[in-house]
Design a protein around this motif. Sequence first.
Motif, short mmCIF file in Angstrom:
data_model
loop_
_atom_site.label_atom_id
_atom_site.label_comp_id
_atom_site.label_asym_id
_atom_site.label_seq_id
_atom_site.Cartn_x
_atom_site.Cartn_y
_atom_site.Cartn_z
N VAL A 173 0.84 -1.21 0.00
CA VAL A 173 0.00 0.00 0.00
C VAL A 173 0.87 1.24 0.00
N ALA A 174 1.88 1.26 0.87
CA ALA A 174 2.77 2.42 0.95
C ALA A 174 3.59 2.58 -0.32
N LEU A 175 3.99 1.47 -0.94
CA LEU A 175 4.74 1.56 -2.19
C LEU A 175 3.88 2.16 -3.30
N GLY A 176 2.63 1.73 -3.39
CA GLY A 176 1.74 2.31 -4.39
C GLY A 176 1.53 3.79 -4.17
N ALA A 177 1.36 4.20 -2.90
CA ALA A 177 1.20 5.62 -2.60
C ALA A 177 2.49 6.40 -2.90
N MET A 178 3.64 5.78 -2.64
CA MET A 178 4.92 6.45 -2.91
C MET A 178 5.08 6.73 -4.40
N PHE A 179 4.83 5.74 -5.24
CA PHE A 179 4.95 5.96 -6.68
C PHE A 179 3.94 6.99 -7.17
N ALA A 180 2.72 6.93 -6.64
CA ALA A 180 1.72 7.93 -7.03
C ALA A 180 2.14 9.32 -6.60
N GLY A 181 2.80 9.42 -5.44
CA GLY A 181 3.28 10.72 -4.99
C GLY A 181 4.38 11.26 -5.88
N ILE A 182 5.25 10.39 -6.37
CA ILE A 182 6.29 10.83 -7.30
C ILE A 182 5.67 11.34 -8.60
N ASN A 183 4.57 10.71 -9.03
CA ASN A 183 3.89 11.13 -10.26
C ASN A 183 2.89 12.26 -10.04
N ASP A 184 2.74 12.71 -8.80
CA ASP A 184 1.81 13.81 -8.50
C ASP A 184 2.50 15.13 -8.80
N ARG A 185 2.52 15.48 -10.08
CA ARG A 185 3.21 16.68 -10.54
C ARG A 185 2.24 17.84 -10.69
N PRO A 186 2.75 19.08 -10.83
CA PRO A 186 1.85 20.22 -11.04
C PRO A 186 1.01 20.04 -12.29
N GLY A 187 -0.22 20.50 -12.22
CA GLY A 187 -1.12 20.37 -13.36
C GLY A 187 -2.55 20.19 -12.89
N GLY A 188 -3.43 19.95 -13.86
CA GLY A 188 -4.84 19.81 -13.56
C GLY A 188 -5.19 18.43 -13.04
N ARG A 189 -6.36 18.35 -12.45
CA ARG A 189 -6.82 17.08 -11.90
C ARG A 189 -7.12 16.06 -12.99
N ARG A 190 -7.65 16.51 -14.11
CA ARG A 190 -7.99 15.58 -15.18
C ARG A 190 -6.73 14.90 -15.71
N ALA A 191 -5.62 15.64 -15.82
CA ALA A 191 -4.38 15.02 -16.28
C ALA A 191 -3.79 14.09 -15.22
N SER A 192 -4.03 14.40 -13.94
CA SER A 192 -3.47 13.56 -12.88
C SER A 192 -4.09 12.17 -12.85
N VAL A 193 -5.31 12.04 -13.35
CA VAL A 193 -5.96 10.72 -13.37
C VAL A 193 -5.13 9.74 -14.18
N ALA A 194 -4.72 10.17 -15.38
CA ALA A 194 -3.89 9.29 -16.21
C ALA A 194 -2.46 9.23 -15.70
N ARG A 195 -1.94 10.35 -15.21
CA ARG A 195 -0.54 10.40 -14.78
C ARG A 195 -0.27 9.53 -13.56
N MET A 196 -1.27 9.34 -12.70
CA MET A 196 -1.11 8.54 -11.51
C MET A 196 -1.76 7.17 -11.64
N GLY A 197 -2.88 7.09 -12.35
CA GLY A 197 -3.64 5.84 -12.39
C GLY A 197 -3.08 4.79 -13.33
N ILE A 198 -2.71 5.20 -14.54
CA ILE A 198 -2.22 4.22 -15.51
C ILE A 198 -0.91 3.57 -15.06
N PRO A 199 0.08 4.33 -14.56
CA PRO A 199 1.27 3.65 -14.04
C PRO A 199 0.97 2.73 -12.85
N ALA A 200 -0.04 3.08 -12.04
CA ALA A 200 -0.39 2.20 -10.92
C ALA A 200 -0.89 0.85 -11.42
N LEU A 201 -1.65 0.84 -12.49
CA LEU A 201 -2.09 -0.43 -13.07
C LEU A 201 -0.89 -1.23 -13.57
N ALA A 202 0.07 -0.54 -14.18
CA ALA A 202 1.28 -1.23 -14.63
C ALA A 202 2.06 -1.80 -13.44
#
Length: 629
Positions: free
Chosen positions: A58-87
């Motif tokens: 759980v913490a590893l998934g949150a850590m990677f999502a935090g690294i991908n939590d870059r500046p930008g809009g919420r709509r872009a963050s869905v793909a930027r954080m969600g698709i790599p999490a599936l991978a």
Amino acid sequence: MFPPAFLTPSSPLPPWLGHVLRTQRGPVRWSAVLRGALAAAPLLGLVLAGHPTAGVPVALGAMFAGINDRPGGRRASVARMGIPALAGAAGLLLGTATAVAAGNEPSLFLLPLVFGLLGLVAGAVSSAGPVASACGTQVMVAAVIGAGMPLPEPGWLRALLFLAGAGWLASLRLALPSSGRPGSGPYLFDGECEAVAAVYTAVAELLVAAGGPRALACRAALTAALDHAQDALSGPRLRRYASSAPERRLHAQYAAALPLAEAATALAWAGDPLPARTAEGPRRLAAAVRTGGPSGPLPAPARGDAGLRALDEALLRAASAFDRPSGQRPRTRRRGACVSLARKAFGAAGREYGIRVALCCAVSTAVAQSLRHDHWYWLPATTVFLVKPDLGPLVSRVLCRAAGTAVGAVVFAVLVVPISGQLALVGLVAVCGALIPVATRHFAAQTAVVTVLVLSLVLLAGEPQAARERLVESLLACATVLLVGHLPLPGQRGHTVRAALDTAVSAAHRYLGHVLDSPEDHTGRGALRRDAYRSLAAARTAIDLSAAELPTVARRTAGSREVAGALERLVDTTTACAVHLGHRSARLPAAHAEALAEHVSALAASVLDVGPDERGRRAYADRRSVPSA
């Protein structure tokens, strides 16, 4: 969005060494800091429930999502954080299954073979773009962790827990408002509003800089702002129906900024200083986007030439869009996006990166298995991060990784003495999660924070304290990546820069041809202009990255800056010509036609100077010639 570290001003140090000291700049994103701290909440719940090992993925998934939590809009963050999490979840499943097949004994054949093949595919896919790069990294790192970390949970449960951690942080990204939010509009569009407003601000800055030495830098800043806004508005819809007024309004405001950007570029190309009132209109539009209020009366510029007439008409259309936003629905992604990604992944640049990732993963896994270390998975996992070219030049990221790991290991060794108990370790994970958004400004700082976080998770997983082993494994990974990264693979060097220039020249080719053949088609011209400038910016980034490598590597792309400069002048001239032809001009002025022909010739000549191989240069020039004016 902040520029990469290698785009900061040059220093007197050698490029490969000066990059180590450069860092990204910008305000602290306190909302991301808050999300990073709250990301440890699921881990805390599982620890309190008596299942600390389940909290590790759980913490590893949150850590990677935090690294991908870059500046930008919420709509872009869905793909930027969600698709790599599936991978990453798929990687955990694959790694666990591989470990079961390999058994408990060290495997000098199966694991290196599997991770080498996976690295070949993941590396090729990573060259297709930022989200694809994050997917390739997470699938590789998660697969290695799944094969090496001794957790009692089965593979399918690890994958679900990993997704839960990433999903928790993504839900926080969607639910919590941004800090310092201006205006009173829906907080769901905070990032999108700021991205669109930044475009109008960049237009105003370019108008102010026209005729001065800052004009070229301001035009590049305008391109970056347009790229960021385009990405922010291109994500999935945040509502089931794309008919909400704020969403339509943002798209209308972004569309209204495109003619303004074209007119401002043409005026800056002309090289004449402009009155101060010329920039007042875009500034008021930027303030209206940020506050959600009306733009009010806009001062009209003097309609002296085609550029000023275009600017005046663009301001009128923008004022209309702000007062009565169009009912257009948000644009969907092009159907050819997947085909384009596949072409990039399996092109020359993708093959080059895939081969090096495969070699690094296979060699590091074989070395780790032969050394029989308890934490052998750290070595191949570290090489996956180090071999990523989008983190900076090779020597720079190796030095930063070594320094960051050493600092993180020392800090953890000092902190672990006074603290005791699982709750203290969870608190340390929360602190590291809060620091990740700040630490991403520099690779060494990010490495130090991640090192402390990972070592905390190791203790929560029931393994012994391993700060010294972490440092040793990281140094071995640095040596492996330095060796493999500089292997003289025949015909495999410089493809990243050449592919970027190839794409940029092709985009300029299409843009110029459309302007000369169909000057009245404003819609098609706008799309081609965006593609040309975006491709040019990507080529500039690749060139700057290659220039900061060691001299033996950097010289393989010698002359690339000249090609990019000639291409930049051609695209700017094409924009100026488009403005003249699009505003009741029957033909190009003589000065514009001469400049266009000159830049076409300069580009053709500069292309012949790319790279050390004469045959390769001429083949490249023949393949990417630009039609004359």
